[in-house]
Design an enzyme around this catalytic site. Structure first.
Site, PDB file in Angstrom:
ATOM      1  N   CYS A 170       0.465  -1.109  -0.072  1.00 16.13           N
ATOM      2  CA  CYS A 170       0.050   0.146   0.379  1.00 16.13           C
ATOM      3  C   CYS A 170       0.642   1.003  -0.336  1.00 16.13           C
ATOM      4  O   CYS A 170       0.011   2.316   0.144  1.00 16.13           O
ATOM      5  CB  CYS A 170      -1.192   0.252   1.167  1.00 16.13           C
ATOM      6  N   HIS A 310      -3.039   8.233   5.680  1.00 17.34           N
ATOM      7  CA  HIS A 310      -2.887   6.536   4.852  1.00 17.34           C
ATOM      8  C   HIS A 310      -4.142   6.799   5.779  1.00 17.34           C
ATOM      9  O   HIS A 310      -4.850   6.116   4.740  1.00 17.34           O
ATOM     10  CB  HIS A 310      -1.834   6.087   5.912  1.00 17.34           C
ATOM     11  N   GLU A 321      -0.903   5.947  13.156  1.00 22.50           N
ATOM     12  CA  GLU A 321      -0.185   7.306  12.920  1.00 22.50           C
ATOM     13  C   GLU A 321      -0.327   8.497  12.780  1.00 22.50           C
ATOM     14  O   GLU A 321      -0.086   9.161  13.370  1.00 22.50           O
ATOM     15  CB  GLU A 321      -0.844   7.125  10.993  1.00 22.50           C
ATOM     16  N   LYS A 342      -8.759   8.978   2.306  1.00 22.08           N
ATOM     17  CA  LYS A 342      -9.609   7.313   1.819  1.00 22.08           C
ATOM     18  C   LYS A 342     -11.319   6.649   2.270  1.00 22.08           C
ATOM     19  O   LYS A 342     -12.331   6.584   1.839  1.00 22.08           O
ATOM     20  CB  LYS A 342      -9.065   6.318   2.976  1.00 22.08           C
ATOM     21  N   HIS A 347      -9.435   2.654   0.041  1.00 22.83           N
ATOM     22  CA  HIS A 347      -8.576   2.447  -0.464  1.00 22.83           C
ATOM     23  C   HIS A 347      -8.068   1.757  -1.389  1.00 22.83           C
ATOM     24  O   HIS A 347      -8.297   0.360  -1.394  1.00 22.83           O
ATOM     25  CB  HIS A 347      -7.924   1.627   1.457  1.00 22.83           C
ATOM     26  N   PHE A 406       0.591  -3.417   4.173  1.00 20.75           N
ATOM     27  CA  PHE A 406       1.130  -4.583   5.116  1.00 20.75           C
ATOM     28  C   PHE A 406       2.734  -4.701   5.122  1.00 20.75           C
ATOM     29  O   PHE A 406       3.887  -4.665   3.919  1.00 20.75           O
ATOM     30  CB  PHE A 406       0.230  -5.559   4.612  1.00 20.75           C
TER      31      PHE A 406
END
Length: 423
Positions: A170, A310, A321, A342, A347, A406
């Protein structure tokens, strides 16, 4: 010799309910959400049945029948988006040195939709253990190798220089642009067409995220299902899309009178070497990426006017975050607007980092910070200024955009007006 400075001179975006830069920016500033129940296939067997789909007609956007047959949907999005970026830049491909023009495209999952569909065909819907390859499309190999994305974009824009695909989950969208900028800085290219694409809305993707419960089960309220930083958040909403940029060396861009959106002033990436899907709550790896990106930009934390987060909408990501921003920006984190797009467009995995760069440079262009939609319930663990619900006018000369993926990938990019960095 000092490293060359790199600027963005062209932007292209294909996003849910926002095909083209103008429509994309209109969606964000209105705070509209493009999330809905999945229509691409029957999602009833799955835990999470919502997504942010694009109403995309490749023929209407200039792709011919052979291109449509040859390319997976993600490649189609990338080519259409790259053409918009080149047109926006005013760069004449015929007048550029093709060997000094390169392409870098990010993607997390490659041609997922094409591979998923072709497996259903050759296996007769999964009935056959021994599949029949006679039923495949003739360009199935292009679906298998993500490098075909870079090749398709290079052919579309006439680039014969470095061509690369970056796949870091990502963070691919940030990392692809960061890699392209480095190629210009070191002198390997003068112009790079760089960005990312992903079209992952398929049964296999839903099954993968269902297995780890990363996506939201809020199927009865798809419009408000993506809730980054909200106390009621329970997972992200899958999306699709592409954003592509034209990057140039600063003096070259100025000499041809190009419009400069922003300078890529700093970039850094780190890995937490901790867990395939888990994050440490203290956010130390993202904080380190932010620190190094600011150091490369020769800017301190107080220079950051806006953080494009993010903000995936999972419990652990948003806590991680928030901690990273506090650790890296100090007290300035509490004075800085932070938002997650998002909340509106979902996403799109590897593509989202580039789409968020597009949102960042448009925030600089218009001095407007896009909101975090669906943020109604404060979470005590997420206590920064997340610009809830409504876009905000705000002087924006330097933007920090960050990504988390990830595998432990953490990336940060600093975008600044060239004159501010010089000062």
């Amino acid at each position: 010799m000092s490293a060359r400075r790199v600027v963005i001179t062209g932007v292209g975006v294909t996003a849910p309910d926002g095909i083209g830069v103008k429509n994309f920016w209109s969606l964000l500033t209105a705070g509209r959400t493009a999330t809905r129940g999945i229509t691409f296939f029957d999602p009833s067997p799955f835990r999470s049945r919502v997504a942010a789909e694009i109403d995309f007609d490749p023929e209407a956007h200039g792709l011919g029948p052979q291109e449509i047959r040859r390319m997976d949907r993600a490649a189609q999005l990338a080519v259409v988006t790259a053409r918009e970026a080149v047109a926006d830049s005013g760069l004449d491909p015929a007048g550029a040195d093709p060997y000094r023009t390169g392409v870098t495209i990010g993607s997390a999952v490659g041609a997922t939709m094409g591979l998923d569909e072709e497996y259903r065909v050759v296996s007769d819907g999964g009935r056959l253990w021994q599949v029949d390859p006679a039923y495949t499309v003739p360009h199935l190999y292009n679906y298998l190798v993500p490098s075909s994305f870079a090749a398709e974009v290079a052919w579309a824009v006439g680039a014969e220089g470095p061509a690369t695909v970056v796949s870091t989950g990502c963070t691919s969208g940030i990392d692809a642009v960061g890699h392209a900028a480095e190629l210009i800085r070191e002198g390997s290219a003068d112009v790079m067409v760089a960005g990312a694409t992903d079209a992952p809305i398929s049964p296999i993707t839903l099954a993968c995220f269902d297995a780890i419960k990363a996506t939201t089960p809020r199927n009865d309220d798809a419009e408000h299902a993506s809730r980054p930083f909200d106390g009621t958040r329970n997972g992200f909403v899958l999306g699709e899309g592409s954003a592509v940029f034209v990057l140039e060396e600063l003096e070259g861009a100025r000499s041809r009178g190009a419009h400069i959106y922003a300078e890529i002033a700093g970039y850094a990436s780190r890995c937490n070497a901790f867990h395939m899907t888990g994050l440490r709550p203290d956010g130390v790896e993202m904080a380190e990426a932010i620190r190094v990106a600011l150091q490369e930009a020769r800017l301190d934390a107080e220079a950051v006017d806006y953080v494009n987060a993010h903000g995936s909408g999972t419990k652990q990501n948003d806590r991680h975050e928030t901690a990273a921003l506090k650790k890296s920006l100090g007290e300035h984190a509490y004075r800085t607007p932070v938002s997650s797009i998002k909340s509106m467009i979902g996403h799109s995995l590897g593509a989202i980092g580039s789409i968020e760069i597009a949102a960042s440079v448009l925030a600089m262009e218009h001095h407007v910070v896009p909101p975090t939609a669906n943020l109604h319930t404060p979470d005590p663990e997420c206590d920064l200024d997340y610009v809830p619900l409504t876009a905000r006018e705000h002087r924006t000369d330097t933007v920090l955009t960050v990504g988390s993926g990830f595998g432990g990938f953490q990336s940060a990019m600093v975008l600044a007006r060239p004159e501010r960095r010089a000062a």
